[in-house]
Design a protein around this motif. Structure first.
Motif, short mmCIF file in Angstrom:
data_model
loop_
_atom_site.label_atom_id
_atom_site.label_comp_id
_atom_site.label_asym_id
_atom_site.label_seq_id
_atom_site.Cartn_x
_atom_site.Cartn_y
_atom_site.Cartn_z
N MET A 89 -115.11 -14.81 -45.63
CA MET A 89 -115.57 -14.67 -47.00
C MET A 89 -115.37 -13.23 -47.44
N ASN A 90 -114.61 -13.02 -48.52
CA ASN A 90 -114.30 -11.68 -49.00
C ASN A 90 -115.11 -11.37 -50.26
N ILE A 91 -115.83 -10.24 -50.22
CA ILE A 91 -116.72 -9.88 -51.32
C ILE A 91 -116.46 -8.43 -51.73
N ALA A 92 -116.22 -8.20 -53.01
CA ALA A 92 -116.08 -6.84 -53.54
C ALA A 92 -117.43 -6.36 -54.04
N ALA A 108 -104.62 -7.83 -51.23
CA ALA A 108 -104.67 -9.25 -50.87
C ALA A 108 -103.61 -9.57 -49.83
N ARG A 109 -102.43 -9.02 -50.02
CA ARG A 109 -101.34 -9.26 -49.07
C ARG A 109 -101.66 -8.65 -47.71
N VAL A 165 -110.51 -10.88 -53.31
CA VAL A 165 -111.78 -11.50 -52.91
C VAL A 165 -112.04 -12.77 -53.70
N SER A 166 -113.08 -13.47 -53.31
CA SER A 166 -113.51 -14.66 -54.06
C SER A 166 -114.81 -14.42 -54.80
N ALA A 167 -115.47 -13.28 -54.53
CA ALA A 167 -116.75 -13.03 -55.18
C ALA A 167 -117.00 -11.53 -55.33
N LEU A 206 -112.19 -16.21 -58.59
CA LEU A 206 -113.13 -15.09 -58.59
C LEU A 206 -114.43 -15.46 -59.32
N SER A 207 -115.55 -15.07 -58.72
CA SER A 207 -116.86 -15.34 -59.34
C SER A 207 -117.80 -14.18 -59.05
N ILE A 208 -118.91 -14.14 -59.78
CA ILE A 208 -119.96 -13.16 -59.52
C ILE A 208 -120.92 -13.77 -58.51
N LEU A 209 -121.01 -13.16 -57.34
CA LEU A 209 -121.93 -13.66 -56.33
C LEU A 209 -123.37 -13.36 -56.71
N GLY A 210 -123.58 -12.20 -57.30
CA GLY A 210 -124.93 -11.84 -57.72
C GLY A 210 -125.01 -10.40 -58.18
#
Length: 261
Positions: free
Chosen positions: A2-5, A108-109, A141-143, A176-180
């Motif tokens: 799980m990748n989070i920025a 990402a690559r 990332v995804s979140a 992409l989404s906002i995790l919190g």
């Protein structure tokens, strides 16, 4: 993985402190964690005690293609926590990336070269800007986890960041989404702090984490000793808050991703 920025274009909101201590808390709960320091200031690397001589390869090398992800990884003093450190070379990366192919997808690559099942979670500490480095992080990332200081001007910055996330989602990364949103530098004695927190919660609802990170001297002292607050003083109010925030974050991770890890 799980990748989070961890991103906020406004400086001084506790972004790097959040990156260091959430990463440490995740590792303490058994998650194999990777932290990528994508800020040219390199505060996350210094805050985890990474000596300059140990930074043979850095996040800059990842972006320009000088190495694979595994080659840039440095083990930290925290069990289960690794880091890709930052160096001063990263300060010129924004200019160099302009002329490179797929300039928004370089990170990402590079992250696709990660060994299978090596880490469960990857956190990326972004610089305090919405330039190419932060865009690379959001594409990879995804979140996004947003640390938000409890002051008036932070609300304006949050609006700008949310707009950027929407643009990235529309153009480059539909997942992409906002995790919190994590409220930082919270001072219960200050009425403005309470008002900002109320405004953010009324606007974003459940997107805002229940846990708030208080203003805490031990959180400020820890980086000068090259260690996370959770190791420097695990019983201080700041450390306990970050452990609770990590628990909330884990609860929000998609179950499928956790199983795959």
């Amino acid at each position: 993985m799980m990748n989070i920025a961890i991103a906020n274009q406004k400086g001084g909101v506790g972004k790097t402190t959040t990156a260091i201590n959430v990463a440490t808390a995740l590792a303490a709960t058994g998650h194999r964690t990777l932290l990528i320091d994508l800020d040219p200031q390199g505060n996350a690397s210094t805050g985890l005690g990474i000596d300059q001589k140990a930074r043979v390869y850095s996040s800059y090398d990842l972006l320009v293609g000088n190495c694979a992800l595994d080659e840039a990884v440095i083990h930290t003093q925290v069990p289960l926590l690794d880091i890709v450190a930052s160096t001063q070379d990263l300060s010129g990366a924004e200019i160099e990336l302009v002329d490179l192919e797929e300039r928004t997808h370089r990170l990402a690559r590079a992250m696709r070269t990660a060994p299978a099942r090596r880490w469960d979670v990857c956190l990326i500490d972004c610089p305090p800007s919405l330039g190419l480095l932060t865009i690379n992080a959001m594409v990879a990332v995804s979140a996004v986890l947003v640390p938000l200081q409890c002051e008036f001007f932070a609300l304006e910055g949050l609006s700008q960041l949310l707009q950027t996330v929407e643009r990235i989602r529309a153009r480059f990364n539909p997942d992409l989404s906002i995790l919190g949103v994590a409220l930082t530098m919270y001072d219960r004695r200050n009425r403005l702090t309470e008002q900002v927190a109320e405004d953010v919660r009324s606007c974003l609802g459940d997107l805002v984490f229940e846990t708030v990170i208080p203003r805490n001297v031990r959180l400020s002292e820890a980086p000068s000793h090259g260690m996370p607050a959770l190791i420097y003083d695990m019983r201080c109010a700041g450390s306990e808050a970050y452990m609770q925030l990590a628990r909330e974050l884990i609860a929000r991770l998609p179950p499928v991703r956790e199983e795959a890890a």
